[in-house]
Design a protein around this motif. Sequence first.
Motif, PDB file in Angstrom:
ATOM      1  N   ILE A 113      -2.978  -2.070   4.796  1.00 41.46           N
ATOM      2  CA  ILE A 113      -2.425  -2.377   3.476  1.00 41.46           C
ATOM      3  C   ILE A 113      -1.147  -3.181   3.683  1.00 41.46           C
ATOM      4  CG2 ILE A 113      -1.546  -1.457   1.312  1.00 41.46           C
ATOM      5  CD1 ILE A 113      -3.076   1.138   1.944  1.00 41.46           C
ATOM      6  N   PHE A 114      -1.028  -4.263   2.951  1.00 41.64           N
ATOM      7  CA  PHE A 114       0.131  -5.153   3.092  1.00 41.64           C
ATOM      8  C   PHE A 114       1.017  -5.035   1.859  1.00 41.64           C
ATOM      9  CE2 PHE A 114      -3.576  -6.799   5.228  1.00 41.64           C
ATOM     10  CZ  PHE A 114      -3.121  -6.822   6.528  1.00 41.64           C
ATOM     11  N   THR A 115       2.310  -4.824   2.098  1.00 41.86           N
ATOM     12  CA  THR A 115       3.259  -4.657   1.001  1.00 41.86           C
ATOM     13  C   THR A 115       4.632  -5.139   1.443  1.00 41.86           C
ATOM     14  OG1 THR A 115       4.130  -3.057  -0.598  1.00 41.86           O
ATOM     15  CG2 THR A 115       3.886  -2.293   1.651  1.00 41.86           C
ATOM     16  N   LYS A 149       2.348   1.023  -7.067  1.00 43.88           N
ATOM     17  CA  LYS A 149       0.994   0.508  -6.830  1.00 43.88           C
ATOM     18  C   LYS A 149       0.496   0.898  -5.441  1.00 43.88           C
ATOM     19  CE  LYS A 149       1.337  -3.399  -9.957  1.00 43.88           C
ATOM     20  NZ  LYS A 149       1.330  -4.845 -10.090  1.00 43.88           N
ATOM     21  N   LEU A 150       1.366   0.822  -4.459  1.00 44.15           N
ATOM     22  CA  LEU A 150       1.008   1.230  -3.097  1.00 44.15           C
ATOM     23  C   LEU A 150       0.645   2.701  -3.060  1.00 44.15           C
ATOM     24  CD1 LEU A 150       0.819   0.832  -0.007  1.00 44.15           C
ATOM     25  CD2 LEU A 150       3.291   1.274   0.077  1.00 44.15           C
ATOM     26  N   LEU A 151       1.441   3.544  -3.697  1.00 49.05           N
ATOM     27  CA  LEU A 151       1.165   4.979  -3.716  1.00 49.05           C
ATOM     28  C   LEU A 151      -0.143   5.291  -4.434  1.00 49.05           C
ATOM     29  CD1 LEU A 151       4.759   6.348  -4.337  1.00 49.05           C
ATOM     30  CD2 LEU A 151       3.539   6.121  -2.166  1.00 49.05           C
ATOM     31  N   ALA A 152      -0.462   4.535  -5.485  1.00 46.46           N
ATOM     32  CA  ALA A 152      -1.732   4.728  -6.193  1.00 46.46           C
ATOM     33  C   ALA A 152      -2.908   4.358  -5.287  1.00 46.46           C
ATOM     34  CB  ALA A 152      -1.753   3.900  -7.471  1.00 46.46           C
ATOM     35  N   LEU A 153      -2.774   3.284  -4.533  1.00 47.41           N
ATOM     36  CA  LEU A 153      -3.835   2.885  -3.610  1.00 47.41           C
ATOM     37  C   LEU A 153      -4.025   3.932  -2.512  1.00 47.41           C
ATOM     38  CD1 LEU A 153      -5.918   0.943  -2.475  1.00 47.41           C
ATOM     39  CD2 LEU A 153      -4.044  -0.338  -1.409  1.00 47.41           C
ATOM     40  N   ILE A 154      -2.939   4.437  -1.954  1.00 47.87           N
ATOM     41  CA  ILE A 154      -3.030   5.487  -0.928  1.00 47.87           C
ATOM     42  C   ILE A 154      -3.701   6.725  -1.509  1.00 47.87           C
ATOM     43  CG2 ILE A 154      -1.667   7.087   0.480  1.00 47.87           C
ATOM     44  CD1 ILE A 154       0.296   4.737   0.929  1.00 47.87           C
ATOM     45  N   ASP A 155      -3.378   7.062  -2.753  1.00 54.39           N
ATOM     46  CA  ASP A 155      -4.014   8.198  -3.415  1.00 54.39           C
ATOM     47  C   ASP A 155      -5.518   7.961  -3.571  1.00 54.39           C
ATOM     48  OD1 ASP A 155      -3.898  10.765  -4.836  1.00 54.39           O
ATOM     49  OD2 ASP A 155      -4.352   9.554  -6.615  1.00 54.39           O
ATOM     50  N   ASP A 156      -5.902   6.748  -3.968  1.00 59.90           N
ATOM     51  CA  ASP A 156      -7.326   6.403  -4.079  1.00 59.90           C
ATOM     52  C   ASP A 156      -8.030   6.598  -2.735  1.00 59.90           C
ATOM     53  OD1 ASP A 156      -6.975   5.670  -6.713  1.00 59.90           O
ATOM     54  OD2 ASP A 156      -7.039   3.506  -6.321  1.00 59.90           O
ATOM     55  N   LEU A 157      -7.419   6.115  -1.671  1.00 62.07           N
ATOM     56  CA  LEU A 157      -8.034   6.206  -0.340  1.00 62.07           C
ATOM     57  C   LEU A 157      -8.131   7.652   0.139  1.00 62.07           C
ATOM     58  CD1 LEU A 157      -6.320   3.120   1.295  1.00 62.07           C
ATOM     59  CD2 LEU A 157      -8.753   3.359   0.753  1.00 62.07           C
ATOM     60  N   THR A 194      -2.979   2.095   7.868  1.00 65.69           N
ATOM     61  CA  THR A 194      -1.741   1.530   8.380  1.00 65.69           C
ATOM     62  C   THR A 194      -1.168   0.617   7.305  1.00 65.69           C
ATOM     63  OG1 THR A 194      -2.599   1.575  10.635  1.00 65.69           O
ATOM     64  CG2 THR A 194      -0.678   0.189  10.231  1.00 65.69           C
ATOM     65  N   VAL A 195       0.092   0.835   6.986  1.00 64.76           N
ATOM     66  CA  VAL A 195       0.778   0.007   6.002  1.00 64.76           C
ATOM     67  C   VAL A 195       1.704  -0.948   6.750  1.00 64.76           C
ATOM     68  CG1 VAL A 195       2.401  -0.013   4.071  1.00 64.76           C
ATOM     69  CG2 VAL A 195       0.676   1.790   4.227  1.00 64.76           C
ATOM     70  N   TYR A 196       1.549  -2.232   6.469  1.00 59.38           N
ATOM     71  CA  TYR A 196       2.406  -3.267   7.049  1.00 59.38           C
ATOM     72  C   TYR A 196       3.421  -3.636   5.980  1.00 59.38           C
ATOM     73  CZ  TYR A 196      -1.061  -3.452  10.701  1.00 59.38           C
ATOM     74  OH  TYR A 196      -1.890  -3.103  11.745  1.00 59.38           O
ATOM     75  N   SER A 197       4.695  -3.266   6.217  1.00 59.24           N
ATOM     76  CA  SER A 197       5.711  -3.362   5.178  1.00 59.24           C
ATOM     77  C   SER A 197       6.994  -4.006   5.694  1.00 59.24           C
ATOM     78  CB  SER A 197       6.025  -1.952   4.660  1.00 59.24           C
ATOM     79  OG  SER A 197       7.079  -1.974   3.736  1.00 59.24           O
ATOM     80  N   ASP A 218      -4.256  -5.404  -0.270  1.00 64.35           N
ATOM     81  CA  ASP A 218      -2.877  -5.595  -0.720  1.00 64.35           C
ATOM     82  C   ASP A 218      -2.477  -4.387  -1.539  1.00 64.35           C
ATOM     83  OD1 ASP A 218      -2.582  -8.168   0.441  1.00 64.35           O
ATOM     84  OD2 ASP A 218      -3.729  -9.006  -1.211  1.00 64.35           O
ATOM     85  N   ASP A 219      -1.182  -4.182  -1.707  1.00 61.61           N
ATOM     86  CA  ASP A 219      -0.711  -2.967  -2.379  1.00 61.61           C
ATOM     87  C   ASP A 219      -1.123  -2.878  -3.850  1.00 61.61           C
ATOM     88  OD1 ASP A 219       0.994  -4.876  -3.395  1.00 61.61           O
ATOM     89  OD2 ASP A 219       2.831  -3.897  -2.755  1.00 61.61           O
TER      90      ASP A 219
END
Length: 79
Positions: free
Chosen positions: A5-7, A13-21, A31-34, A74-75
Motif C-alpha cells: 500500500i502506497f501512502t 482512508k489508509l486505515l479503512a483499507l487496512i480494515d478491509d484487508l 507492507t505500507v510504503y509511507s 493506493d491508500d
Amino acid sequence: MQVAIFTRNKNDKLLALIDDLSRQVIKPSITVYSDENFSYPWINVVLTKNKNIAQKRNLAIENVSEDEYLFLLDDDNRI
C-alpha cells in the motif's frame, strides 16, 4: 500473498483499507510504503521519504519473492 500500500502519511482512508484487508478470509502480508513513519499492529511499514510513486512501486516489487502474488494498492482504494 503480499499487499503493498502506497501512502504519504497515515490517514483515515489508509486505515479503512487496512480494515478491509483484515476482514479477508486469506490474511495477506501487508507492507505500507509511507513518507512518514508510524506503527500499526501486524503491518510492516517502510519509510520512503523523498521517493516518487514509481520508485516506491519498484521497491515493493524488489522486496517480494518470485513465488508470491503481489497486489499494489493506493491508500484511497477499497476492497
